[in-house]
Design a protein around this motif. Structure first.
Motif, short mmCIF file in Angstrom:
data_model
loop_
_atom_site.label_atom_id
_atom_site.label_comp_id
_atom_site.label_asym_id
_atom_site.label_seq_id
_atom_site.Cartn_x
_atom_site.Cartn_y
_atom_site.Cartn_z
N ALA A 3 0.48 19.19 70.83
CA ALA A 3 0.22 17.76 71.03
C ALA A 3 0.54 17.32 72.46
O ALA A 3 0.16 16.22 72.87
CB ALA A 3 1.03 16.93 70.04
N ASP A 4 1.22 18.16 73.21
CA ASP A 4 1.52 17.86 74.60
C ASP A 4 0.25 18.06 75.44
O ASP A 4 -0.72 18.68 74.98
CB ASP A 4 2.64 18.79 75.09
CG ASP A 4 3.20 18.37 76.43
OD1 ASP A 4 3.26 17.16 76.69
OD2 ASP A 4 3.57 19.26 77.21
N ASP A 5 0.25 17.52 76.64
CA ASP A 5 -0.94 17.66 77.49
C ASP A 5 -0.65 18.43 78.78
O ASP A 5 -1.41 18.35 79.74
CB ASP A 5 -1.53 16.29 77.83
CG ASP A 5 -0.52 15.35 78.48
OD1 ASP A 5 0.62 15.80 78.75
OD2 ASP A 5 -0.85 14.18 78.71
N GLY A 6 0.43 19.21 78.79
CA GLY A 6 0.81 19.95 79.98
C GLY A 6 0.20 21.35 80.01
O GLY A 6 -0.47 21.79 79.07
N PRO A 7 0.45 22.08 81.10
CA PRO A 7 -0.14 23.42 81.26
C PRO A 7 0.34 24.42 80.20
O PRO A 7 -0.44 25.28 79.77
CB PRO A 7 0.30 23.85 82.66
CG PRO A 7 1.46 22.96 83.01
CD PRO A 7 1.21 21.67 82.30
#
Length: 365
Positions: free
Chosen positions: A277-281
């Motif tokens: 659900a995170d939007d990081g690499p």
């Protein structure tokens, strides 16, 4: 991780509780001591060889039928049922049939889950399907489920009928949760809300029943039973969140399962779902790896070496899945404990239910 925050529910400040280890151990031992003789007598009713297969599953005998003192589980559910009866002003023993019935249903689910998940180890021993075959695991699980209802209905009281209805409803939810869990293994994406719903069904339902069934047998009204059930539901969500952490990062010596066991089974457990659900690499890299994994056969996937699973665990942690799940366990713990303020309970009972909730959040197996 703002995309996850929307699924958090009511604001409760999470804290890491200090656990009364000796007190909790005494509660668990009481539950085990009072329940086990009745549980053994119930299992002895099963026709051969199901009685022996069930006895092996419970850790009472080894694969050759010799008596053993194997680990028989944490006994949280029996402890809850006995304390629940006392919460209604009845003796702890009033809750024993409920404790036994819940344990029978719980172990019915374990027998079937181990087979469906392909788990070869439980509590440091080979699982029933590995030793006695899939057919026996299915049959014995079915028999334990039927036996649970029989144990309650034999009481012949109005309270027993109420307790049976609650146990049946909890069992249906448990089965729903297992069906969701299996379906999610084959989906590329699962939302945090879906994962929490699944875990509320698969684990929360039966712990909720355990927390209320003794009170029902003790004559508690529906308001009291419903409140204790709400406590147990959130306790179950905390319990499963900790289980999800242990399923990836748990010490195999303590858990009795393989390292990275949930990753090996491709489970969309809470740390995985929260990380995605995170939007990081790290989340994007994890998503790419899991998408590639989904195209592999089970045999190809199980050929992965330890470094492959360790790499996925590291990405889950980097994307915040481990920390978020730890916080969620503490939040559900706080919500469970807060529910107890909505019902009139003896202070000792309230303290014991709180202590069990504390134990669930900090356990290592």
């Amino acid at each position: 991780m703002s995309t996850i925050a929307e699924n958090r529910g009511e604001p409760v400040t999470p804290v890491t509780p200090a656990v009364d280890t000796a007190g909790v151990a005494a509660l668990l031992e009481r539950g085990r001591t009072l329940t086990t003789p009745v549980l053994r007598a119930a299992v002895a009713r099963l026709a051969p060889p199901m009685d022996a297969v069930a006895a092996y599953h419970f850790g009472w005998i080894d694969a050759e039928g010799r008596p053993t003192a194997a680990d028989s589980g944490k006994a949280i559910r029996p402890a809850l049922a006995l304390i629940s009866a006392e919460g209604a002003g009845a003796p702890a023993g009033t809750g024993i049939p409920g404790a036994v019935a819940v344990e029978l249903v719980h172990n019915f689910s374990l027998l079937h889950d181990d087979l469906m998940d392909g788990d070869e180890q439980r509590r440091h021993r080979d699982t029933v399907w590995k030793v006695h075959g899939p057919a026996q695991a299915i049959l014995v699980g079915d028999a334990l489920f039927a036996l649970a209802g029989e144990i309650l209905l034999e009481l012949g009281t109005v309270e027993a009928g109420r307790a049976t209805r609650r146990l049946t409803a909890a069992t249906l939810r448990l089965i729903d949760g297992q069906a969701q869990d299996i379906a999610y293994e084959h989906r590329e994406r699962v939302s945090v809300a879906e994962c929490l719903e699944m875990e509320g069904n698969k684990t929360g339902a039966l712990l909720a029943c355990a927390a209320s069934i003794g009170a029902v047998l003790g004559g508690a009204d529906d308001r009291t039973a419903d409140t204790l059930e709400r406590y147990g539901h959130h306790l179950g969500l905390a319990f499963q969140a900790v289980d999800d952490l242990l399923g990836i990062w748990g010490d195999p010596v303590a858990t009795g399962k393989q390292a990275w066991s949930d990753l090996r089974q491709r489970k969309k457990s809470l740390p995985v779902v929260a990380a995605l659900a995170d939007d990081g690499p790290a989340a994007r890299k994890l998503a790419d790896l899991l998408a590639a994994d989904a195209k592999k056969t089970d045999a190809e996937f199980m050929d992965f070496d330890e470094a492959e699973f360790a790499a996925r665990a590291a990405l889950i942690e980097q994307a915040g899945g481990r920390d978020w799940t730890s916080e969620e366990a503490r939040r559900q713990h706080a919500t469970a404990v807060a529910a107890l303020s909505d019902v009139d309970l003896p202070e000792r009972v309230r303290a014991e239910l709180t202590a069990l909730a504390d134990f669930v959040v900090v356990r290592q197996r």
